[in-house]
Design an enzyme around this catalytic site. Sequence first.
Site, PDB file in Angstrom:
ATOM      1  N   THR A 385       0.693  -1.133   0.294  1.00  0.00           N
ATOM      2  CA  THR A 385       0.229  -0.009   0.241  1.00  0.00           C
ATOM      3  C   THR A 385       0.797   1.234  -0.201  1.00  0.00           C
ATOM      4  O   THR A 385       2.248   1.194   0.364  1.00  0.00           O
ATOM      5  CB  THR A 385      -0.704  -0.272   1.261  1.00  0.00           C
ATOM      6  OG1 THR A 385      -1.925  -1.339   1.282  1.00  0.00           O
ATOM      7  CG2 THR A 385      -1.260   1.096   1.368  1.00  0.00           C
ATOM      8  N   SER A 457      -7.399  -1.047   6.859  1.00  0.00           N
ATOM      9  CA  SER A 457      -6.901  -0.069   7.858  1.00  0.00           C
ATOM     10  C   SER A 457      -6.659   0.646   7.382  1.00  0.00           C
ATOM     11  O   SER A 457      -5.328   1.538   8.294  1.00  0.00           O
ATOM     12  CB  SER A 457      -6.182  -1.457   8.026  1.00  0.00           C
ATOM     13  OG  SER A 457      -6.145  -2.331   8.405  1.00  0.00           O
TER      14      SER A 457
HETATM   15  N1  GLY Z   1      -5.096  -4.123   1.814  1.00  0.00           N
HETATM   16  C1  GLY Z   1      -4.322  -3.175   3.330  1.00  0.00           C
HETATM   17  C2  GLY Z   1      -6.137  -2.609   3.917  1.00  0.00           C
HETATM   18  O1  GLY Z   1      -6.344  -1.921   3.177  1.00  0.00           O
HETATM   19  O2  GLY Z   1      -6.054  -2.252   4.649  1.00  0.00           O
END
Ligand code: GLY
Length: 574
Positions: A385, A457
Amino acid sequence: MLPKFFIKARIYTFFLTVVLFGCQQPQPNSQQQQRSKQGMAVSAHPLASVAGLSVLQQGGNAVDAAAATALAISVVEPFSAGIGGGGFLLLRRAETGTVKALDFRERAPKRATRDMYLDKQGKVRPRASLDGHLAAGIPGTVAGLYTVHREYGKLPWAQVVAPAIALAENGFPVSSRFTKAVGGRLDAIKNNRAAREVFTRGGVLYKPGELLVQRDLARTLRSIAKNPQSFYTGDIARAIASDMAKNGGIMTLEDLKNYTPIWRNPVCGKFLAYEICAMSPPSSGGVHLLQILNILGDTDLKKWGRKSPDTLHLLAESMRIAYADRAEYLGDPDFVTVPVKALTSKNYGKLRRSQIDISKAKPSGLVKAVDAKTLSRFAYESPETTHLTVVDSERNVVSLTFTVNGGFGAGAVAAGTGILLNNEMDDFAAAPGVPNLFGLVGGEANAIAPGKTPLSSMTPVIVTENGKFRLAAGAPGGSTIITTVLQIVLNVLVYDMNVGEAVSAPRIHHQWQPDRLMVERGGFDAQTLSELRRRGHKIMERDSWGNANAIVLTPDGWLEGAADPRGEGEARGF
Ligand code: GLY
């Protein structure tokens, strides 16, 4: 405009190749802090930060620069985030002093079903929600960036997309971080012809410093620059849908056509003298950031000391509680009722604080989410991310986290488009209690349903003090995002660290299940760790995680920004 960006990028890439690739892995320190007056962009890749900076220098505002940075990230850090993924954005407008939250997270396709990743025996099929087209949710990045730009941007959209087009068309030298990421997903990438063609030379890894040109992606970006809707209803949409149909995916043209980003209210609350606003559900980030801050309450953490066993123990126990509640209550608020007010109420924080034994860790098996009736008492009280942070000369602020989920997402590229598909469907609970990629478990609230958004998250945060911008931050890292952001917030607001130190400082993480306290290797002394063990913590030392970044406004009006030395990002200001 474009040539200027090019010249800068060229000079910079030369510097990058000569200096950065010759260096050892960066160690946490505060060297990467930058200071400037006018504006600043910080991201996980120097070339993306340069793209943001160049747009600010062309007269763009924070929204223009954030969109340019995010699109550039989609080219130079595709393993973390991209136009085939989605995310969340917080915008604080100087003019109104209000914080808005945009949800451009991926959604489950219409043909998604609750049991789509289970076999006939009801067991989760290994990697079914992680690899290939079936793992992908409907991407929201293009719609999200265009939506916020259309409402609040200053420069023409095409000008904002231009740096990303240049990077895709002319190429950029891949870093060792990039080649490592490809290596980590080589099996999936080799399995998908389009991904193999884009990210390898016939299945062989690029070497650090070699130029990666992404012609299909450049063409796609050109089309988006002319008409962003082409991603959802035009040629690009048709290419994605046809590739889905050929490769066992379920996403259709109709799914793409129906995609819409959603403006939501951020979750905001007080901590000490500060107002903290962060992303609301369908991200769990803001809720649990505030919940943990409420559990900490007015504990004199500064007096306790940042690395003392008492502080680390209290943090770990607070995290454990928050993640237990997360597994029970958090999901897409358009599908389930999420008790946001209760979970973020000061009194609920106090109740949970009273359940913490400061001398002893509570095994996670004994920590449960409170039952819904108890919680309702508080209801009405008042491994990828990427994150980027941008502040402009008027002090408009964008804090944006977006993703393709796991490294290189689904490991598949929609043929002919250069678009790497996400594997965000893995953020749903494929079956109750079965851990996802990040070891997170969930239940009913986060079950799969058509059109539903998987729980996240991601925790972009904006902090103000007396109505004035103070700090914006965020991080990647799946389940660890919330606790990484928490510690940066505490480092700045409680421990008075400068932004470089705050982002660099060693971290801990607890997420209830699995029952273990992750500590950053080398970050804490042996005596402290042994005291934490004595209190019952199962310590797991791990190499660094997080790759955060942040910008603060100092009392004398300077912007100070820092990218995490654990990654390759940079702050760029003028
Ligand atoms: N893909 C990780 C999150 O959105 O927390």
